[in-house]
Enzyme design. Structure first.
Site, PDB file in Angstrom:
ATOM      1  N   CYS A   6       0.691  -0.738   0.211  1.00 20.48           N
ATOM      2  CA  CYS A   6      -0.083   0.306   0.059  1.00 20.48           C
ATOM      3  C   CYS A   6       0.839   0.952   0.223  1.00 20.48           C
ATOM      4  O   CYS A   6       0.798   2.432  -0.387  1.00 20.48           O
ATOM      5  CB  CYS A   6      -0.957   0.029   0.876  1.00 20.48           C
ATOM      6  N   ASN A  86       1.079 -16.815  -3.923  1.00 21.94           N
ATOM      7  CA  ASN A  86       1.767 -17.279  -2.596  1.00 21.94           C
ATOM      8  C   ASN A  86       0.640 -17.282  -1.773  1.00 21.94           C
ATOM      9  O   ASN A  86      -0.058 -15.806  -1.714  1.00 21.94           O
ATOM     10  CB  ASN A  86       2.727 -16.789  -1.937  1.00 21.94           C
ATOM     11  N   HIS A  99      -0.427 -10.163  -4.674  1.00 23.80           N
ATOM     12  CA  HIS A  99       0.178  -9.848  -5.470  1.00 23.80           C
ATOM     13  C   HIS A  99       0.723 -11.712  -6.514  1.00 23.80           C
ATOM     14  O   HIS A  99       0.813 -12.325  -5.871  1.00 23.80           O
ATOM     15  CB  HIS A  99       1.675  -9.450  -5.258  1.00 23.80           C
TER      16      HIS A  99
HETATM   17  P1  AMP Z   1       5.627 -13.552  -1.209  1.00 27.39           P
HETATM   18  O1  AMP Z   1       6.486 -14.177   0.053  1.00 27.39           O
HETATM   19  O2  AMP Z   1       4.468 -13.961  -2.170  1.00 27.39           O
HETATM   20  O3  AMP Z   1       4.690 -12.749  -0.137  1.00 27.39           O
HETATM   21  O4  AMP Z   1       5.775 -12.473  -1.863  1.00 27.39           O
HETATM   22  C1  AMP Z   1       6.539 -11.109  -1.703  1.00 27.39           C
HETATM   23  C2  AMP Z   1       7.320 -10.691  -2.674  1.00 27.39           C
HETATM   24  O5  AMP Z   1       8.028  -9.325  -1.773  1.00 27.39           O
HETATM   25  C3  AMP Z   1       8.923 -11.062  -1.940  1.00 27.39           C
HETATM   26  O6  AMP Z   1       9.287 -11.956  -3.297  1.00 27.39           O
HETATM   27  C4  AMP Z   1       9.732  -9.718  -2.012  1.00 27.39           C
HETATM   28  O7  AMP Z   1      11.121 -10.218  -2.134  1.00 27.39           O
HETATM   29  C5  AMP Z   1       9.362  -8.606  -2.497  1.00 27.39           C
HETATM   30  N1  AMP Z   1       8.894  -7.242  -1.515  1.00 27.39           N
HETATM   31  C6  AMP Z   1       9.082  -7.597  -0.296  1.00 27.39           C
HETATM   32  N2  AMP Z   1       9.376  -5.563  -0.046  1.00 27.39           N
HETATM   33  C7  AMP Z   1       9.160  -5.241  -1.511  1.00 27.39           C
HETATM   34  C8  AMP Z   1       9.183  -3.821  -2.000  1.00 27.39           C
HETATM   35  N3  AMP Z   1       9.591  -2.654  -1.052  1.00 27.39           N
HETATM   36  N4  AMP Z   1       9.850  -3.555  -2.855  1.00 27.39           N
HETATM   37  C9  AMP Z   1       9.929  -4.407  -3.937  1.00 27.39           C
HETATM   38  N5  AMP Z   1       9.755  -5.970  -3.369  1.00 27.39           N
HETATM   39  C10 AMP Z   1       9.148  -6.522  -2.263  1.00 27.39           C
END
Ligand code: AMP
Length: 113
Positions: A6, A86, A99
């Site tokens: 967000c 996921n 996402h």
């Molecule tokens: P998940 O583990 O499937 O919930 O994926 C979350 C993803 O968000 C992970 O691959 C992280 O590397 C990514 N992530 C977390 N914080 C950020 C951020 N500030 N900018 C871009 N990606 C992020």
């Protein structure tokens, strides 16, 4: 607002944007697992795929448009890519804002587990 995605939508923390529309934002994952690793998210906070309903049909179409645009812009549309969402801690969800990972740019292992 305690959700990192967000905050990216609001512009209060930076991200490398790849695609944006009224309802959808796509940006590069901060910890890429492949040369192309982009996250496609709804701008509205929705926790996971489980929280989508038939009323979100238009949003789902917009998310798919984002996924297709990301695949075309990054070149993986021509080579192959994976789309993953996921759902829940045991599946590895670490950010509880819906996402879709768009992953490609290298040969991907066949295992999904
Ligand atoms: P998940 O583990 O499937 O919930 O994926 C979350 C993803 O968000 C992970 O691959 C992280 O590397 C990514 N992530 C977390 N914080 C950020 C951020 N500030 N900018 C871009 N990606 C992020």
């Amino acid at each position: 607002m305690d959700c990192i995605f967000c905050k990216i939508v609001a512009g209060t923390i930076p991200a490398k944007k790849v695609f944006e529309s009224d309802q959808v934002l796509a940006f590069e994952d901060i910890a890429k697992v492949a040369p192309v690793h982009v996250l496609v998210i709804p701008k509205r906070h929705i926790e996971s795929v489980l929280d989508l309903s038939p009323q979100d049909a238009e949003l789902l179409a917009a998310l798919q448009t984002g996924i297709t645009s990301v695949a075309q812009q990054t070149g993986v549309a021509g080579t192959g890519f994976r789309v993953v969402s996921n759902c829940g801690a045991s599946a590895g969800q670490s950010v509880f804002h819906l996402h879709y990972h768009v992953i490609g740019g290298r040969e991907l292992a066949l295992s999904l587990g």
